[in-house]
Scaffold this motif. Structure first.
Motif, mmCIF file in Angstrom:
data_model
loop_
_atom_site.group_PDB
_atom_site.id
_atom_site.type_symbol
_atom_site.label_atom_id
_atom_site.label_comp_id
_atom_site.label_asym_id
_atom_site.label_seq_id
_atom_site.Cartn_x
_atom_site.Cartn_y
_atom_site.Cartn_z
ATOM 1 N N LEU A 117 0.827 -1.212 0.000
ATOM 2 C CA LEU A 117 0.000 0.000 0.000
ATOM 3 C C LEU A 117 0.859 1.259 0.000
ATOM 4 O O LEU A 117 0.498 2.267 -0.616
ATOM 5 C CB LEU A 117 -0.954 -0.012 1.200
ATOM 6 N N GLU A 118 2.002 1.189 0.656
ATOM 7 C CA GLU A 118 2.933 2.322 0.645
ATOM 8 C C GLU A 118 3.503 2.511 -0.761
ATOM 9 O O GLU A 118 3.581 3.625 -1.278
ATOM 10 C CB GLU A 118 4.052 2.096 1.655
ATOM 11 N N ARG A 119 3.876 1.425 -1.396
ATOM 12 C CA ARG A 119 4.429 1.477 -2.752
ATOM 13 C C ARG A 119 3.413 2.052 -3.740
ATOM 14 O O ARG A 119 3.764 2.791 -4.654
ATOM 15 C CB ARG A 119 4.858 0.080 -3.196
ATOM 16 N N ASP A 120 2.133 1.726 -3.535
ATOM 17 C CA ASP A 120 1.076 2.233 -4.408
ATOM 18 C C ASP A 120 0.685 3.671 -4.085
ATOM 19 O O ASP A 120 -0.173 4.250 -4.753
ATOM 20 C CB ASP A 120 -0.171 1.347 -4.295
ATOM 21 N N GLY A 121 1.291 4.251 -3.056
ATOM 22 C CA GLY A 121 1.010 5.647 -2.719
ATOM 23 C C GLY A 121 -0.249 5.843 -1.900
ATOM 24 O O GLY A 121 -0.777 6.952 -1.832
ATOM 25 N N LEU A 122 -0.709 4.789 -1.242
ATOM 26 C CA LEU A 122 -1.941 4.875 -0.461
ATOM 27 C C LEU A 122 -1.687 5.049 1.030
ATOM 28 O O LEU A 122 -2.534 5.577 1.747
ATOM 29 C CB LEU A 122 -2.793 3.615 -0.692
ATOM 30 N N VAL A 123 -0.526 4.603 1.487
ATOM 31 C CA VAL A 123 -0.164 4.671 2.902
ATOM 32 C C VAL A 123 1.184 5.356 3.035
ATOM 33 O O VAL A 123 2.089 5.133 2.231
ATOM 34 C CB VAL A 123 -0.111 3.247 3.525
ATOM 35 N N LEU A 124 1.282 6.186 4.044
ATOM 36 C CA LEU A 124 2.537 6.867 4.357
ATOM 37 C C LEU A 124 3.106 6.248 5.628
ATOM 38 O O LEU A 124 2.401 6.114 6.634
ATOM 39 C CB LEU A 124 2.291 8.359 4.568
ATOM 40 N N LEU B 61 -2.959 7.259 6.085
ATOM 41 C CA LEU B 61 -3.365 7.299 4.687
ATOM 42 C C LEU B 61 -2.866 8.567 4.023
ATOM 43 O O LEU B 61 -2.844 9.632 4.644
ATOM 44 C CB LEU B 61 -4.894 7.241 4.582
ATOM 45 N N THR B 62 -2.478 8.445 2.773
ATOM 46 C CA THR B 62 -2.176 9.608 1.950
ATOM 47 C C THR B 62 -3.514 10.170 1.468
ATOM 48 O O THR B 62 -4.560 9.533 1.646
ATOM 49 C CB THR B 62 -1.322 9.209 0.735
ATOM 50 N N PRO B 63 -3.531 11.333 0.818
ATOM 51 C CA PRO B 63 -4.796 11.828 0.252
ATOM 52 C C PRO B 63 -5.433 10.812 -0.706
ATOM 53 O O PRO B 63 -6.649 10.594 -0.657
ATOM 54 C CB PRO B 63 -4.381 13.118 -0.467
ATOM 55 N N LEU B 64 -4.621 10.170 -1.536
ATOM 56 C CA LEU B 64 -5.154 9.146 -2.433
ATOM 57 C C LEU B 64 -5.696 7.963 -1.625
ATOM 58 O O LEU B 64 -6.773 7.431 -1.918
ATOM 59 C CB LEU B 64 -4.071 8.673 -3.406
ATOM 60 N N GLY B 65 -4.967 7.563 -0.598
ATOM 61 C CA GLY B 65 -5.411 6.479 0.263
ATOM 62 C C GLY B 65 -6.720 6.798 0.966
ATOM 63 O O GLY B 65 -7.585 5.932 1.127
#
Length: 133
Positions: free
Chosen positions: A72-79, A94-98
């Motif tokens: 999920l981090e690699r996909d930009g969903l989790v920081l 969560l990132t904004p996208l996440g």
């Protein structure tokens, strides 16, 4: 829009999850897999440390949660944020996208939870029709 128009519009998309080689398939798998969906849902309430997240997502192993968080981090969903403290502290959020993905997932999760009586009744009918599987 008729079916032919829908297919044409689908073919014009830069990514098509139905295409075998499309990279969106991997992300869809990360998001909709059991642990990915539950992890995103759990993080929708805010930042959590690894063990807090593990307790929140009941039943996930340490190894599986770690793999899920990496994907999920690699996909930009989790920081993942490591704090330079002693002992080290790592928080996940969560990132904004996440957050956007989690909001959509939570809609589905709440829908499924709200219709579980119907699902359980359907299972009983199915099993009864097939000799009590």
């Amino acid at each position: 829009m008729d079916t032919a128009q829908e297919r044409t519009a689908e073919q014009e998309l830069p990514y098509n999850v139905f295409a075998k080689a499309c990279p969106s398939r991997g992300t869809l798998e990360h998001v909709t897999g059991r642990w990915g969906a539950l992890t995103l849902g759990a993080l929708s309430d805010g930042s959590l440390r690894f063990n807090e997240l593990r307790r929140r997502v009941d039943g996930v192993s340490e190894k599986m949660l770690s793999q899920t968080l990496h994907a999920l981090e690699r996909d930009g969903l989790v920081l993942r944020e490591a704090q330079p403290t002693n002992p080290p502290r790592v928080d996940y959020e969560l990132t904004p996208l996440g957050r956007e993905v989690a909001t959509r997932l939570l809609g589905l999760i709440h829908f499924v939870e709200g219709r579980m009586d119907d699902v359980l009744e359907a299972r009983e009918r199915y099993d009864a029709a097939r000799g009590g599987l």
